[in-house]
Motif scaffolding. Structure first.
Motif, mmCIF file in Angstrom:
data_model
loop_
_atom_site.group_PDB
_atom_site.id
_atom_site.type_symbol
_atom_site.label_atom_id
_atom_site.label_comp_id
_atom_site.label_asym_id
_atom_site.label_seq_id
_atom_site.Cartn_x
_atom_site.Cartn_y
_atom_site.Cartn_z
ATOM 1 N N VAL A 1 0.815 -1.213 0.000
ATOM 2 C CA VAL A 1 0.000 0.000 0.000
ATOM 3 C C VAL A 1 0.853 1.269 0.000
ATOM 4 N N THR A 2 1.869 1.315 0.877
ATOM 5 C CA THR A 2 2.601 2.579 1.060
ATOM 6 C C THR A 2 3.808 2.734 0.146
ATOM 7 N N ASP A 3 4.399 1.648 -0.320
ATOM 8 C CA ASP A 3 5.618 1.763 -1.133
ATOM 9 C C ASP A 3 5.343 2.249 -2.554
ATOM 10 N N ALA A 4 4.341 1.686 -3.186
ATOM 11 C CA ALA A 4 4.181 1.871 -4.629
ATOM 12 C C ALA A 4 3.679 3.252 -5.035
ATOM 13 N N PHE A 5 2.443 3.567 -4.656
ATOM 14 C CA PHE A 5 1.808 4.773 -5.196
ATOM 15 C C PHE A 5 2.464 6.081 -4.732
ATOM 16 N N PRO A 6 2.685 6.275 -3.426
ATOM 17 C CA PRO A 6 3.333 7.533 -3.004
ATOM 18 C C PRO A 6 4.751 7.686 -3.559
ATOM 19 N N ALA A 7 5.515 6.570 -3.639
ATOM 20 C CA ALA A 7 6.889 6.653 -4.166
ATOM 21 C C ALA A 7 6.875 7.129 -5.611
ATOM 22 N N LEU A 8 5.964 6.574 -6.419
ATOM 23 C CA LEU A 8 5.851 7.016 -7.816
ATOM 24 C C LEU A 8 5.421 8.473 -7.892
ATOM 25 N N ALA A 9 4.512 8.861 -7.013
ATOM 26 C CA ALA A 9 4.040 10.250 -6.995
ATOM 27 C C ALA A 9 5.183 11.206 -6.658
ATOM 28 N N LEU A 10 6.072 10.809 -5.752
ATOM 29 C CA LEU A 10 7.238 11.643 -5.424
ATOM 30 C C LEU A 10 8.151 11.791 -6.641
ATOM 31 N N GLY A 11 8.217 10.754 -7.463
ATOM 32 C CA GLY A 11 9.022 10.818 -8.693
ATOM 33 C C GLY A 11 8.448 11.769 -9.724
ATOM 34 N N MET A 12 7.187 12.162 -9.559
ATOM 35 C CA MET A 12 6.543 13.082 -10.499
ATOM 36 C C MET A 12 6.362 14.468 -9.900
ATOM 37 N N GLU A 13 7.011 14.737 -8.790
ATOM 38 C CA GLU A 13 6.914 16.054 -8.145
ATOM 39 C C GLU A 13 7.435 17.145 -9.081
ATOM 40 N N LYS A 14 6.736 18.285 -9.095
ATOM 41 C CA LYS A 14 7.169 19.408 -9.928
ATOM 42 C C LYS A 14 8.448 20.018 -9.369
ATOM 43 N N LYS A 15 9.102 20.833 -10.195
ATOM 44 C CA LYS A 15 10.356 21.442 -9.733
ATOM 45 C C LYS A 15 10.089 22.371 -8.551
ATOM 46 N N GLU A 16 11.042 22.373 -7.637
ATOM 47 C CA GLU A 16 10.937 23.251 -6.483
ATOM 48 C C GLU A 16 11.381 24.659 -6.859
ATOM 49 N N PRO A 17 10.775 25.694 -6.259
ATOM 50 C CA PRO A 17 11.232 27.061 -6.521
ATOM 51 C C PRO A 17 12.708 27.194 -6.158
ATOM 52 N N GLY A 18 13.450 27.861 -7.011
ATOM 53 C CA GLY A 18 14.848 28.125 -6.710
ATOM 54 C C GLY A 18 15.791 26.982 -7.015
ATOM 55 N N ILE A 19 15.313 25.948 -7.740
ATOM 56 C CA ILE A 19 16.200 24.806 -8.019
ATOM 57 C C ILE A 19 17.367 25.212 -8.907
ATOM 58 N N MET A 20 17.163 26.296 -9.717
ATOM 59 C CA MET A 20 18.245 26.789 -10.571
ATOM 60 C C MET A 20 18.993 27.948 -9.920
ATOM 61 N N ASN A 21 18.749 28.153 -8.637
ATOM 62 C CA ASN A 21 19.532 29.147 -7.890
ATOM 63 C C ASN A 21 20.562 28.476 -6.994
ATOM 64 N N MET A 22 20.590 27.135 -7.071
ATOM 65 C CA MET A 22 21.547 26.373 -6.262
ATOM 66 C C MET A 22 22.737 25.966 -7.127
ATOM 67 N N PRO A 23 23.900 25.806 -6.519
ATOM 68 C CA PRO A 23 25.062 25.358 -7.287
ATOM 69 C C PRO A 23 24.878 23.916 -7.754
ATOM 70 N N PRO A 24 25.575 23.508 -8.819
ATOM 71 C CA PRO A 24 25.466 22.120 -9.286
ATOM 72 C C PRO A 24 25.920 21.149 -8.203
#
Length: 897
Positions: free
Chosen positions: A737-760
């Protein structure tokens, strides 16, 4: 058709046999018929894995086999219910695995179709670009240096054509081709100079051919050699995770064995502890991790396609996120790729040319007087426009749909065609009066191109040359001045070079133009013979303005800690001017190709950190640049489009080929193909790479914190002398129940604000860095405390073990679902992210919660899972305990901020 020896036939006989026209090609109706008859022009691949095979493969996993054995042992021991439930869960897991693999394979298959090569053909009298797989016998194919031969061909035209046939014959030296040759006897494959074969590479010149065989009927098809395929091997990240999983699995099995031993020593039954240990082992080890990583990478690759980037290899997605330097071509990538001639110098006069892009409308204005003139009234102007149009392999075409004009071919050459058309000199009419007879193609070493035309009016041959002004001037001894030929003196040369510099300082790309007339053609057509004693006519300056989105992308690069480096064949002054417009850096430092040649590798390494523009470089210099940047520990992305760019593309950490102007060889050597040749798309791909890697970290963090929590719950229950809080079936169910659906959903999370303001990120840094290890420890501990706390509370207040286990079961699932929400960002609080901004997470959490309620409220199912229905008040207590891990996660974020 298979038995026809096409190399025996002349061009006319070949065309008649294939019922085609060498000038107009096939019509659409005939193409359709032949596609139905001959099929697609592609090599047969291995049969795809069926859904049933995928399903069977799910049971080959070591841990799944343990579960099946456990189910059989349970059946033997008389635990029929446990045995059946375990098998149902195994099958549900297998179905889920199949769906994930199928979706990932479909995503990769779609990308493979997008990355398939294109071919220029003549159909219905028009030049069209089509996917190579749509070719049919009888098609007329245009061949250019740097491209693969898309099918077996009988050549009908060859201009200095050389083809590398090593992949077919093993011959390492490119073979010279002669369309006019006819062989009356049988000759080996490698000696058929009038033929070209699928999969071989055009290394020089150009040509045209009639398709004689496609797909598996080609020579390469006969030996079943696959040349066009995407790599689907495990990525470095997947290998790391696989290795990590084995280590984690070993640790978990040791802990599980300890739990089993403690349980037995406490007097608990062997059967009960065996099933608990097996269930716990399966729940603790994230065996679905590689499958989830694959699907997240594949879906990320699909998102990149929407942002004009085709990723050929999965590892490129990982590397993109850690890119620190982007070495990029200027023309068409940083600029609009719509070159426009704006200034012409000829006959001692400078003329301004008006107009926009590729539209063939504009005026010619004398710079000093500001008067508009007609090119026909000025011999010098008419002559330079004529040379520009004739010494040219491009065409302009009007789109009837939206009334726009486009160039088929090189944008620089397109600008010359457009300039000539503005002066009333259309290529089709010029070519009719002055048909091309020979040519010496442009190459990066000579930096010029020459064409030879037969003048029907004078019966002489006109040699037209265009190229770099400084090089071209050295080949001239005369100058065309007000319709007359005069001696080219040193003073005149110096003046021309000064005008050239002045144009270049205005960010114009400048080409020189020259000609000469011949009474007859020499026996040998070579640069040494033809490109001498020329008459210099003038200069044309053109500009390709920076893309607006490229200017914005450069800013994003700088804020993301990524250094953009411009590499161009243009003059230093032109390159620096464009770099300033792009705001590439506060201080522009440029190095020329000549300076590069004079520098040792060590000397270049000393200054490479400061340089942001390389001008007047050849493709061979790119390898030297890449190596120097890499030696500084940088992760380098390099763009390229030509044959000679291939070594640099392969040498870079990320090779990026141009999808529009790029040759097949460049695309083959690359990891990433840009479908719009736009610098902004590179930056978008880097951003997407960061998002994908960030999401992979998120679901690894989530899975491990939950799985370790499950071990801690049973372990500490054993240590504290409590009954086992969860029975085997419950452990298996919550894992599903807990491993499959939420884990896949986390893989589809949108970009976080400021992700291109951080160093590589540092590619050497492990996924489980210090921050994540601390987060996993705090979360798994918090979940374990919450579950054990409510279990102890329920057990003492009700003295009902089944009810207490139901409390523990519901609390563990609910707290893990809350944990999935807080895992959506390592830094940003959940209230800022918003509960409903990831619809997949909302739906996945809802589905998981409903599946939990099913085993609690449907009587015959609850009997199997040993659960009881809970009241509203009981749920309020459960939610209170379940929120503990989420609160800990949010406090951790706040303290870190």
């Amino acid at each position: 058709m298979k038995d026809v020896k096409w190399y025996h036939l002349n061009i006319r006989e070949t065309a008649e046999k294939l019922k085609t026209c060498t000038e107009k090609g096939l019509d659409a109706e005939e193409v359709k018929k032949r596609q139905q008859k001959y099929g697609l022009n592609e090599l047969k691949e291995k049969k795809p894995v069926t859904l049933f095979q995928r399903f069977i493969n799910q049971f080959k996993d070591f841990l799944v086999m343990i579960l099946i054995i456990a189910s059989i042992i349970s059946l033997v021991l008389g635990e029929v219910t446990d045995s059946v439930v375990i098998l149902i869960i195994v099958i549900l897991n297998a179905i889920l695995g199949v769906l994930q693999e199928y979706r990932a394979s479909k995503a990769l298959e779609a990308l493979k179709q997008l990355a398939s090569p294109k071919t220029l053909v003549v159909r219905e009298g028009k030049i069209q670009e089509i996917p190579s797989k749509e070719l049919v016998p009888g098609d007329i194919v245009l061949l250019e240096a740097g491209n693969y031969v898309p099918a077996d061909l009988r050549l009908i035209e060859s201009v200095n054509l050389k083809i590398d046939e090593a992949s077919l014959t093993g011959e390492s030296v490119p073979v010279e081709k002669d369309a006019g040759a006819v062989f009356t006897e049988d000759v080996p494959l490698g000696e058929r100079s009038n033929s070209a074969f699928m999969g071989t590479i055009i290394t020089y010149g150009r040509g045209k051919g009639i398709v004689t065989a496609t797909g598996m009927d080609t020579q390469i098809g006969l030996i079943a050699q696959m040349l066009e395929s995407l790599e689907e091997e495990e990525t470095p990240l997947q290998k790391k995770l696989s290795q990590f999983g084995k280590v984690l699995g070993t640790i978990c099995l040791v802990i599980v064995a300890i739990i089993f031993a403690i349980g037995v020593l406490r007097g608990l039954g062997y059967r009960e502890m065996f099933m608990t240990a097996i269930s716990l082992a399966v729940a603790a080890i994230p065996e679905g991790l590689p499958a989830i990583v694959t699907i997240v990478l594949a879906l990320g690759m699909q998102r990149m396609v929407k942002r004009h980037s085709i990723v050929k290899k999965l590892h490129a997605v990982e590397t993109l996120g850690s890119t620190t330097v982007i070495c990029t071509d200027k023309t068409g990538t940083l600029t609009q790729n719509e070159m426009t001639v704006t200034a012409i110098y000829t006959g001692g006069q400078i003329y301004k040319v008006t107009g926009e892009g590729y539209k063939p409308y504009g005026e010619f204005i004398k710079e000093h007087k500001g008067t508009t003139i007609s090119p026909n009234s000025v011999p010098d102007l008419s002559q330079i426009l004529k040379i520009g149009a004739l010494c040219n392999d491009s065409r302009i075409e009007e789109s009837k749909d939206n009334n726009t004009w486009k160039v088929i071919g090189d944008p620089t050459e397109g600008a010359l065609i457009v300039a000539a058309a503005k002066g009333g000199l259309w290529y089709t009419e010029l070519n009719n009066d002055l048909p091309r007879k020979q040519e010496i193609p442009f190459d990066s070493d000579r930096k010029r191109m020459t064409t030879i035309h037969y003048d029907k009016n004078t019966s002489k041959y006109l040699v037209c040359v265009k190229g770099a002004p400084d090089i071209l001037l050295n080949l001239c001894n005369s100058i065309f001045d007000n319709g007359n030929i005069a001696q080219l003196t040193d003073d005149k040369k110096a003046n021309i070079l000064q005008i050239n510099t002045s144009m270049a300082n205005q960010a114009l790309r400048v080409l020189g133009f020259a000609y000469k007339e011949l009474e007859s053609l020499p026996e040998t057509i070579s640069p040494d013979v033809i490109e001498t004693d020329l008459v210099f006519v003038g200069l044309m300056g053109m500009i390709d303005p920076p893309r607006k989105e490229a200017i914005e992308a450069v800013e994003v690069c700088k804020s993301a800690g990524i250094k953009p480096i411009m590499i161009t064949g243009d003059y230093k002054d032109t390159a620096v001017a464009i770099a300033r417009e792009l705001k590439l850096s506060d201080r522009i430092i440029a190095i020329t190709g000549k300076e590069l040649d004079e520098m040792s590798d060590e000397e270049l390494e000393e200054v490479i950190d400061k340089v942001n523009v390389f001008a007047r470089v050849s493709p061979e210099h790119k390898v030297k640049i890449v190596n120097s940047v890499k030696k500084k520990g940088e992760i380098v992305a390099m763009t390229g489009d030509g044959v000679n760019d291939a070594p640099a593309l392969k040498n870079a950490d990320i090779g990026i080929a141009m999808g529009i102007t790029g040759t097949d060889v460049a695309k083959e050597a690359s990891d990433l193909i840009l479908t719009d040749d736009n610098f902004a798309s590179i930056v978008a791909a880097v951003e997407e790479g960061r998002v994908i890697y960030s999401n992979i970290r998120k679901f690894i963090n989530f899975l491990l914190s939950c799985n370790i929590a499950e071990i801690l719950i049973i372990f500490f229950a054993m240590i504290l002398g409590l009954p086992i809080p969860l029975i085997p079936i419950q452990i298996l169910w919550l894992n599903l129940v807990t491993d499959a659906f939420p884990a896949l959903a986390l893989g589809m999370e949108k970009k976080e604000p400021g992700i291109m303001n951080m160093p590589p990120r540092d590619p050497k840094e492990p996924i489980l860095n210090k921050t994540m290890r601390r987060g996993i420890l705090s979360q798994s501990t918090a979940i374990a405390i919450a579950v054990l706390g409510i279990f102890f509370y329920a057990l003492n207040s009700t003295e009902n073990l089944i009810l207490a286990r139901t409390f523990a079961f519901a609390t563990l699932i609910t707290s893990e679902l809350f944990r999935a929400q807080t895992a959506r960002s390592e830094n940003i609080p959940l209230f800022k992210l918003g509960l409903f901004t990831n619809k997949y997470m909302f739906l996945g959490t809802l589905l998981s919660f409903v599946m939990m309620l099913i085993v609690m409220y449907i009587p015959f199912i609850s009997n199997v899972f040993k659960t009881v229905p809970l009241t509203l008040n009981q749920w309020l207590i459960i939610v209170g305990f379940s929120l503990l891990p989420a609160i800990v996660a949010e406090i951790t974020k706040a303290l870190k901020l």
